[in-house]
Design a protein around this motif. Structure first.
Motif, PDB file in Angstrom:
ATOM      1  N   GLY A   1      58.352  35.701  40.950  1.00 54.82           N
ATOM      2  CA  GLY A   1      57.117  36.269  40.297  1.00 54.82           C
ATOM      3  C   GLY A   1      55.984  36.827  41.158  1.00 54.82           C
ATOM      4  N   ALA A   2      55.052  37.035  40.653  1.00 57.14           N
ATOM      5  CA  ALA A   2      53.713  37.564  41.211  1.00 57.14           C
ATOM      6  C   ALA A   2      52.662  37.364  40.474  1.00 57.14           C
ATOM      7  CB  ALA A   2      53.981  39.149  41.821  1.00 57.14           C
ATOM      8  N   ALA A   3      51.149  37.385  41.260  1.00 52.90           N
ATOM      9  CA  ALA A   3      50.220  37.321  40.518  1.00 52.90           C
ATOM     10  C   ALA A   3      49.020  38.373  41.255  1.00 52.90           C
ATOM     11  CB  ALA A   3      49.383  35.889  40.342  1.00 52.90           C
ATOM     12  N   ASP A   4      48.431  39.002  40.373  1.00 50.26           N
ATOM     13  CA  ASP A   4      47.618  39.970  41.124  1.00 50.26           C
ATOM     14  C   ASP A   4      46.264  40.346  40.301  1.00 50.26           C
ATOM     15  OD1 ASP A   4      46.626  41.822  42.895  1.00 50.26           O
ATOM     16  OD2 ASP A   4      48.406  43.146  42.837  1.00 50.26           O
ATOM     17  N   THR A   5      45.058  40.502  41.138  1.00 47.47           N
ATOM     18  CA  THR A   5      43.919  40.491  40.372  1.00 47.47           C
ATOM     19  C   THR A   5      43.306  41.909  41.049  1.00 47.47           C
ATOM     20  OG1 THR A   5      42.943  39.016  42.255  1.00 47.47           O
ATOM     21  CG2 THR A   5      43.268  38.167  39.904  1.00 47.47           C
ATOM     22  N   PRO A   6      43.807  43.061  40.684  1.00 43.82           N
ATOM     23  CA  PRO A   6      43.254  44.132  40.972  1.00 43.82           C
ATOM     24  C   PRO A   6      41.902  44.486  40.357  1.00 43.82           C
ATOM     25  CG  PRO A   6      45.008  44.729  39.556  1.00 43.82           C
ATOM     26  CD  PRO A   6      44.997  43.251  39.773  1.00 43.82           C
ATOM     27  N   SER A   7      41.568  43.905  39.367  1.00 37.21           N
ATOM     28  CA  SER A   7      40.270  44.157  38.487  1.00 37.21           C
ATOM     29  C   SER A   7      39.129  43.309  39.236  1.00 37.21           C
ATOM     30  CB  SER A   7      40.362  44.030  36.951  1.00 37.21           C
ATOM     31  OG  SER A   7      41.089  42.622  36.902  1.00 37.21           O
ATOM     32  N   SER A   8      39.269  42.603  40.248  1.00 45.63           N
ATOM     33  CA  SER A   8      38.397  41.929  41.016  1.00 45.63           C
ATOM     34  C   SER A   8      37.391  43.068  41.589  1.00 45.63           C
ATOM     35  CB  SER A   8      38.662  41.014  41.790  1.00 45.63           C
ATOM     36  OG  SER A   8      39.355  41.951  43.064  1.00 45.63           O
ATOM     37  N   PRO A   9      36.093  42.804  41.583  1.00 45.08           N
ATOM     38  CA  PRO A   9      35.293  44.011  41.996  1.00 45.08           C
ATOM     39  C   PRO A   9      35.565  44.582  43.378  1.00 45.08           C
ATOM     40  CG  PRO A   9      34.011  42.101  41.201  1.00 45.08           C
ATOM     41  CD  PRO A   9      35.182  41.617  41.494  1.00 45.08           C
ATOM     42  N   SER A  10      35.902  43.720  44.437  1.00 47.22           N
ATOM     43  CA  SER A  10      35.989  44.623  45.720  1.00 47.22           C
ATOM     44  C   SER A  10      37.128  45.266  45.705  1.00 47.22           C
ATOM     45  CB  SER A  10      36.014  43.458  46.693  1.00 47.22           C
ATOM     46  OG  SER A  10      37.010  42.438  46.573  1.00 47.22           O
ATOM     47  N   THR A  11      38.496  44.680  45.144  1.00 51.39           N
ATOM     48  CA  THR A  11      39.720  45.512  44.855  1.00 51.39           C
ATOM     49  C   THR A  11      39.495  46.735  44.379  1.00 51.39           C
ATOM     50  OG1 THR A  11      40.445  43.537  44.941  1.00 51.39           O
ATOM     51  CG2 THR A  11      42.094  45.335  44.700  1.00 51.39           C
ATOM     52  N   MET A  12      38.641  46.741  43.188  1.00 52.45           N
ATOM     53  CA  MET A  12      38.529  47.779  42.326  1.00 52.45           C
ATOM     54  C   MET A  12      37.803  48.772  43.174  1.00 52.45           C
ATOM     55  SD  MET A  12      37.474  47.119  38.311  1.00 52.45           S
ATOM     56  CE  MET A  12      37.039  48.597  37.966  1.00 52.45           C
ATOM     57  N   VAL A  13      36.745  48.536  43.909  1.00 51.98           N
ATOM     58  CA  VAL A  13      36.074  49.374  44.900  1.00 51.98           C
ATOM     59  C   VAL A  13      37.002  50.212  45.734  1.00 51.98           C
ATOM     60  CG1 VAL A  13      34.454  49.974  46.662  1.00 51.98           C
ATOM     61  CG2 VAL A  13      33.963  48.455  44.771  1.00 51.98           C
TER      62      VAL A  13
END
Lengths: 315, 433
Positions: free
Chosen positions: A202-214
């Motif tokens: 599996g995997a988990a990701d948080t691309p919608s966190s502020p720094s990653t979005m930038v």
């Protein structure tokens, strides 16, 4: 050859915690309603859509409070998804902990702006320049030592191993879709070659966190008509004979995972409904097939790696 | 019949120099690569020492903009080029695996604060006590979204991408983030893949550097590092009674692996054969090993089973040996448990004593130090060990190198988060061919 079957699924997505909201939403043809990040108000990304997991704090109630202090959002999402999959397949009752392996991927490290800001503020010299000396003297005092656990990319799956008590092999890769596809492939091979009796992939990701979005916007890793979404998914793999012997329900046979290293343009068939979930995307795609809510089985990853699988769903 | 997997190329960048030869020569002389931190002003830190790469590290200048963002990429590229050249390879074939281990993206606080090395115009604060960073967050975001801005982050798979630009597309590329066990896992996984026939060749290893304010500061806060700033060369003391914590280091090591048959056919030099790999999870705590060493024992036992060897067949051990109290004691007890009585006459190498802890690169760099045991006929000494700590009893090599003619070396790596990995390498002698 003994087939490998999928016996447990856990999903955390912007549709909610658990696979039920995922299935019902996709089954009805629903799409995630992305919101805007309060951290990015007054910035050029003030209205940029982002998919977030609703009521994640409710899911945290089932997690160890001490461990929770060390957990990033991605770790929480991964733990909830991993627990759901493990519990559905009763893997902890049916397999020795040493015979269960974790093959997982994590996403880009998401630094929390709010926790960083106070610390960084203390490191400015009289000319408002960053001073390493001041960081050592004053900034570190404002830094929570447990933050280190939140940014190390192997931590989410390692925390899952602690929560579940899994002691077998592990492989943790980073950061895009292609790496979770490779982790899934490795898990399938590990079951096939009897290196383990059960693989939690599996995997988990948080691309919608502020720094990653930038960062994603800055580098063009997300198109103007796309939005990033936080999500995670885990699946349990085991041999068909073992599942049958234990009367364990299976979703179907995972015949093959095919990975080709190329240079095509990224394409995620679930992106319209879910948003771009990056590392979580290949696992979600396979899970959606298991649950009968999509037929798509091909994904082109951010770095051009193409991912495909052959899965025969039990009907 | 399973395929035999051998090492035909090696490359190394370490605090003891660029290249395998200077690395080994310094190890053999017992020279320490640990000194006062020069990469940044550490005078405000409790920890002011590290194993820094002091030499200029060459890399293709077309990649300068990446290396500017993340210096450890230079280590990865240089070590990869050394290993590929050593193996006389100019490109990847389709059935090639690229598997690199590392730990964490570099967070450049200077860049996060200012967007670039040049101070950008801060907005004036509106209220007394207002947070300068938060007040300027919007302009910082605007800066990063501007076309000419440097990237906010540098993904960890960048090294794989750059290596592919040099040698063409690999059949599969992996970036392993198994913390301190990452590069050992990368090597072990590559070995299994070639042995099973999935790939014919692999470039694998690790690269890392946490020698920046946030990296050193983060480890300092966890209480994992030695603050023996006055005695840098003796600060990292694995298994010593006076050990006071780990010392961070930086570097990279890469290996080219092929089948024995392919290596023989091409008439290549063979450094050694990988014969066993095991990996396990502690499932105990994030920053401390299981006090019973269950995970470490499982990892070593799995590698022995994989190699079809008995404990008595192990002729030397390369430890993880960080110099922290609990880790060393647990590892020593685990080694004694696995080897049985043969631990008393099985020499033990602890490379971190001279170079520090290279985190994601540690396993691969220490692996190359062990490989030199075969080529040089000796194992280097634990450079800082004076009095063996209670519970750390093993056949440690102290003061000077020890002559070595053994066949099998076991290499341990144990990572933050509870990931363990063990490799067994074997000397290839003419009668084995």
């Amino acid at each position: 050859m003994n087939d490998v079957v999928i016996t447990g699924i856990g999903i955390v997505s912007p549709f909610g915690i658990g696979k039920e909201p995922f299935v019902s939403a996709l089954g009805m043809g629903a799409r995630v309603k992305p919101g805007c990040l309060p951290e990015l108000r007054e910035t050029p990304l003030a209205e940029a859509p982002a998919g977030l997991v609703p009521n994640l704090e409710n899911g945290c109630q089932n997690l160890d409070r001490k461990l929770l202090k060390c957990m990033s959002t991605a770790a929480i999402i991964g733990c909830l998804a991993g627990k759901e999959a493990a519990e559905e397949a009763s893997i902890l009752n049916r397999f020795a902990p040493e015979r269960i392996g974790i093959y997982a991927a994590t996403g880009l490290t998401a630094a929390r702006m709010d926790s960083a800001s106070k610390m960084l503020n203390a490191c400015l010299d009289s000319e408002k320049k960053f001073s390493a000396k001041l960081f050592g003297q004053a900034g570190l005092k404002l830094m929570n030592p447990l933050e280190s656990f939140k940014i190390l990319p192997n931590m989410p799956p390692c925390i899952l191993s602690i929560v579940l008590g899994i002691k077998g092999p592990s492989m943790i890769l980073n950061p895009w879709e292609g790496q979770s596809a490779c982790a899934m492939w490795e898990g399938l091979e590990a079951v096939r070659t009897r290196e383990v009796d059960c693989a939690l992939i599996g995997a988990a990701d948080t691309p919608s966190s502020p720094s990653t979005m930038v960062y994603l916007k800055q580098m063009g890793f997300i198109a103007d008509d796309e939005f990033p979404s936080a999500a995670g998914a885990y699946l349990t793999l085991e041999l068909r004979d073992k599942a049958a012997k234990d009367n364990q329900h299976s979703y179907g046979v995972l015949h093959e995972i095919e990975i080709k290293n190329g240079s095509q343009q990224a394409h995620d068939p679930l992106a319209k409904e879910l948003g771009r979930t990056y590392a979580a995307a290949p696992v979600l795609l396979l899970a959606a097939n298991c649950l009968g809510v999509t037929q798509g089985h091909a994904l082109v990853c951010t770095r051009g790696i193409s991912f495909n699988f052959k899965f025969a769903r039990n009907v | 019949m399973r395929r035999r997997v051998v090492i035909t190329g090696i490359g190394c960048v370490s605090p003891l120099g660029v290249g395998v030869e200077p690395f080994w020569q310094s190890l053999a002389r017992g020279e320490s690569g640990i000194a006062r931190i020069s990469h940044f002003d550490s005078s405000g830190f409790e920890v002011q020492l590290a194993g820094e790469v002091k030499e200029k590290v060459a890399y293709p200048q077309e990649f300068a903009r990446f290396v500017t963002e993340d210096g450890k990429l230079a280590f990865a590229l240089n070590a990869a080029m050394q290993a590929m050249q050593d193996a006389n390879l100019k490109e990847f074939a389709t059935a090639s695996l690229l598997h690199l281990g590392t730990s964490l993206e570099q967070f450049d606080l200077q860049k996060i604060m200012h967007g670039s090395n040049t101070l950008y115009a801060y907005a004036p604060l509106r209220n007394e006590g207002e947070n300068l960073y938060e007040a300027n967050f919007a302009s910082l975001v605007r800066h990063f979204l501007a076309k000419e801005a440097r990237p906010l982050q540098m993904p960890l798979d960048t090294a794989c991408e750059l290596v592919e630009k040099l040698y063409g597309k690999a059949g599969m590329k992996l970036t392993n983030v198994g913390a301190c066990a990452a590069s050992t896992q990368a090597i072990g996984h590559a070995y299994h893949c070639i042995r099973r026939g999935m790939f014919d060749m692999a470039l694998c290893g690790g690269f890392d550097s946490m020698l920046n304010p946030l990296g050193v500061g983060g480890f300092q806060l966890l209480g994992a590092l030695s603050t023996n700033n006055e005695h840098t060369a003796r600060a990292c003391r694995p298994f010593d009674a006076a050990r006071s914590g780990a010392v961070l280091g930086e570097g990279a090591a890469m290996l080219v692996m092929e089948t024995l048959a392919a290596a023989q056919k091409a008439g290549k030099r063979i450094y050694g054969e990988i014969v066993g790999y095991g990996t396990s999870l502690d499932a105990y705590k994030l920053s401390a090993p299981d006090p019973g060493g269950i995970g470490a024992i499982a990892s070593m036992q799995k590698s022995l089973q994989d190699a079809q060897l008995q404990p008595g067949d192990i002729h030397a051990v390369s430890t993880h040996g960080t110099g922290t109290h609990l880790n060393d004691e647990v590892e020593a007890a685990a080694i004694r448990s696995v080897l049985g009585e043969s631990w008393r006459h099985t020499p033990v190498v602890s490379t971190k004593s001279l170079i520090g802890h290279l985190i994601g690169a540690a396993g691969a760099v220490e692996f190359i130090a062990s490989l030199q045991g075969f080529a040089q006929g000796q194992l280097h000494a634990n450079g800082s060990l004076e009095n063996i700590g209670k519970g750390c009893e093993l056949d440690h090599i102290v003061r000077s190198p020890r002559a070595f003619s053994g066949k099998n070396i076991l290499k341990n790596s144990f990572g933050f988060g509870g990931q363990n990995a063990t490799l067994i390498i074997s000397k290839v002698e003419n009668q084995d061919l």
